[in-house]
Scaffold this active site. Sequence first.
Site, PDB file in Angstrom:
ATOM      1  N   CYS A 155     -13.860 -12.029  -0.670  1.00  0.00           N
ATOM      2  CA  CYS A 155     -14.617 -11.117   0.175  1.00  0.00           C
ATOM      3  C   CYS A 155     -15.493 -11.906   1.146  1.00  0.00           C
ATOM      4  CB  CYS A 155     -15.490 -10.208  -0.684  1.00  0.00           C
ATOM      5  SG  CYS A 155     -14.590  -9.349  -1.991  1.00  0.00           S
ATOM      6  N   ARG A 199     -10.099 -14.431   4.957  1.00  0.00           N
ATOM      7  CA  ARG A 199     -10.369 -14.496   3.528  1.00  0.00           C
ATOM      8  C   ARG A 199      -9.666 -13.377   2.771  1.00  0.00           C
ATOM      9  NH1 ARG A 199     -14.998 -17.712   2.336  1.00  0.00           N
ATOM     10  NH2 ARG A 199     -15.462 -16.493   0.495  1.00  0.00           N
ATOM     11  N   TRP A 249     -12.324  -7.269  -0.956  1.00  0.00           N
ATOM     12  CA  TRP A 249     -11.001  -7.421  -1.564  1.00  0.00           C
ATOM     13  C   TRP A 249     -11.124  -6.849  -2.962  1.00  0.00           C
ATOM     14  CZ3 TRP A 249      -8.373 -10.100  -5.532  1.00  0.00           C
ATOM     15  CH2 TRP A 249      -6.994 -10.289  -5.331  1.00  0.00           C
ATOM     16  N   ASN A 252     -20.365 -10.756  -3.135  1.00  0.00           N
ATOM     17  CA  ASN A 252     -19.096 -11.415  -3.450  1.00  0.00           C
ATOM     18  C   ASN A 252     -19.124 -11.848  -4.905  1.00  0.00           C
ATOM     19  OD1 ASN A 252     -18.294 -11.151  -0.837  1.00  0.00           O
ATOM     20  ND2 ASN A 252     -18.390 -13.327  -0.333  1.00  0.00           N
ATOM     21  N   GLY A 253     -17.949 -11.940  -5.527  1.00  0.00           N
ATOM     22  CA  GLY A 253     -17.877 -12.405  -6.907  1.00  0.00           C
ATOM     23  C   GLY A 253     -17.709 -11.263  -7.886  1.00  0.00           C
ATOM     24  N   GLU A 269       6.861 -25.162  -2.810  1.00  0.00           N
ATOM     25  CA  GLU A 269       5.978 -24.769  -1.713  1.00  0.00           C
ATOM     26  C   GLU A 269       6.720 -23.907  -0.688  1.00  0.00           C
ATOM     27  OE1 GLU A 269       2.633 -24.509   0.849  1.00  0.00           O
ATOM     28  OE2 GLU A 269       2.945 -24.716  -1.312  1.00  0.00           O
ATOM     29  N   LYS A 290       5.536 -20.108   0.297  1.00  0.00           N
ATOM     30  CA  LYS A 290       5.224 -19.679   1.661  1.00  0.00           C
ATOM     31  C   LYS A 290       6.012 -18.421   2.028  1.00  0.00           C
ATOM     32  CE  LYS A 290       2.066 -22.176   2.698  1.00  0.00           C
ATOM     33  NZ  LYS A 290       1.765 -21.948   1.310  1.00  0.00           N
ATOM     34  N   GLU A 315       4.568 -15.424   0.177  1.00  0.00           N
ATOM     35  CA  GLU A 315       3.230 -15.043   0.619  1.00  0.00           C
ATOM     36  C   GLU A 315       3.232 -14.188   1.881  1.00  0.00           C
ATOM     37  OE1 GLU A 315       0.068 -18.450  -0.675  1.00  0.00           O
ATOM     38  OE2 GLU A 315       1.498 -19.006   0.885  1.00  0.00           O
ATOM     39  N   HIS A 322      21.674 -24.417 -15.227  1.00  0.00           N
ATOM     40  CA  HIS A 322      21.114 -24.070 -16.536  1.00  0.00           C
ATOM     41  C   HIS A 322      20.515 -22.665 -16.539  1.00  0.00           C
ATOM     42  CE1 HIS A 322      21.777 -28.077 -18.149  1.00  0.00           C
ATOM     43  NE2 HIS A 322      21.260 -28.576 -17.028  1.00  0.00           N
ATOM     44  N   LYS A 362      -7.955 -15.966   1.276  1.00  0.00           N
ATOM     45  CA  LYS A 362      -7.941 -17.394   1.601  1.00  0.00           C
ATOM     46  C   LYS A 362      -8.640 -18.215   0.535  1.00  0.00           C
ATOM     47  CE  LYS A 362      -7.065 -20.869   4.318  1.00  0.00           C
ATOM     48  NZ  LYS A 362      -5.671 -21.351   4.366  1.00  0.00           N
TER      49      LYS A 362
END
Length: 634
Positions: free
Chosen positions: A2, A27, A79, A105-106, A507, A511, A514, A530, A629
């Site tokens: 947030c 963010r 968020w 925030n938090g 990675e 990406k 996301e 396998h 973020k």
Amino acid sequence: MCGIVGYIGPQTAPEILISGLEKLEYRGYDSAGIATIFEDELRCVRAKGKLHNLRSKIEQTFAGASPQELQIGIGHTRWATHGKPEEYNAHPHLDMARRVAVVQNGIIENYRELREGLKQKGHEFVSDTDTEVIPHLIAEYLKTTQTAESPLLAAVQEAVKDLKGAYAIAVIGADYPDELVIAREQAPLVIGFGQGEFFCASDTPALIPYTRAVLALDNGEVAKLTPLGVEIYNSQRDRVKKAPRTLDWNPIVVEKQGFRHFMLKEIYEQPGVVRTCLETYLSKDWQPGQSTDHSPLELNLTSTLTDNLEQIQILACGTSWHASLVGKYLLEQLVGIPTTVQYASEFRYAPMPITANTLTIGVTQSGETADTLAALDLEKRRRETLESKFQPRLLGITNRPESTLGQMVDQVIDTHAGIEIGVAATKTFTAQLIGFYCLALDLAYRRQTLSEERIKEILDHLCYLPAQIELILESQERYIEELAHDFLETQDFIFVGRGINFPIALEGALKLKEISYIHAEGYPAGEMKHGPIALLDSKVPVVSIAMPGSVYEKVLSNAQEAKARDARLIGVTVMNDTEAAETFDNLLPVPEVEELISPLVTVIPLQLLSYHIAARRGLDVDQPRNLAKSVTVE
């Protein structure tokens, strides 16, 4: 996650708040709101969704108001953690009398207990959030702090004593129009200093258009901002003196500069980021064979961190975890130190057995990742009482050395990537890789596990990288943009690699997930048969990283296995390779580099592929759904 912005001064507060929140959109958020004092009352405006929704409501609410009537305020992008992303859960939250407004925030871990206690005193709640208990608590304490010099400050100081968890808060009160009170505990909060005006924000980009003089609050500190200045108090309520520092950022660095999205701009900034890192850390006058005591890398790591190392453990999350896997390869193959990479979120609840002479490295681009900080704190606390060989040795790799991580660890490798707005990490990932290369070569020099000539050879290869990355960007982007059109309806992707490029497969898959919302998985190429090979058919493209080196032929062989199942093969490989051209349906060619260096070039076309698929789908590339973020909550 947030975002918080606060302002007190002569300018129009709502405009500064909304502008600051726009700088924090990266963010991640799903609702937003502001509160200001207008006509001796709190006016709270909130909206679900993007900030343009909030801006429209603000313009309607304060139409005709003069700047003199709107000189203080707090704003927030939320968020969702507690409660759905609905307007009634958006911040700011108010007390019952609508005289106190709070943004936070938090996470307040004991909010249920506090809520029940407040309900017994007659308080009623209108949201599902943990935050709403804070204005109610402050309102309760205002009943008993009216004789204090600053009742609002005193009430906030009392209220935060009751809070358990990680939080940053900003508070205004209708009866205190000249005070903005803020507090921080395990969540970032920064004060900005202007001429007769003061700001606060959860991250510095919100402040850059207005000031470059900033000061970060420490854990347990509470500050009062007034038009006359800033007062900061520690958890014992003692006034503390702290000096602001000057940011070397320019407002232009947070603008798109002609690029369609921040993510694409940041992909193109990678050659410059690599140059900056190398210029910062490579010794200018070192040559192999010279009688000198200093390392070819100027990391300036202390001997207490590096002497007699027997093991390294790395703690990270997400993209930083992938960079750490490359780091593990380098530290083991170049330095010979056994290295483990742990998910920070898992380490907190199942830490490794304590071993002697162990270096613990925390990797986080923001320096505020909650799981990584908590894991580092756990490791520090459980070692502090042991004998010297078990004492904590903590190193951070981050893009924000001024962050909480920088205060927690013994030393920091600053990756110098500059501000990154796009939620999906690109240039910060590359910068973390450079940080690991520098660390591994520094340790290899100290422990003499590589000859000086070999170290010089690797450093020379690294110095060629900026031009090689530029070549990929110049020669491949248009082709990749066209190729992306073929995958607009694709539902699944598989990425494979081996050795040092296996983390790049992970990675690449991350990406794509996301920002395009396509299901993608990364595997070691040798593991396909396998189990994962059962997924393959003509609808599942396989991206294979096949760079000349110790595993090149093996990767091509694994690719043939996928081709036999009708999968479309996309090869990230060197230019003008005839064998690869015969194997793959599409090529994403990169310059030929030594296998050890190859992750720094193979990741570039995968970033571009993910970006262009998402952009072609018309998705919000810079702010993908459900993501943030800086993940500042567990």
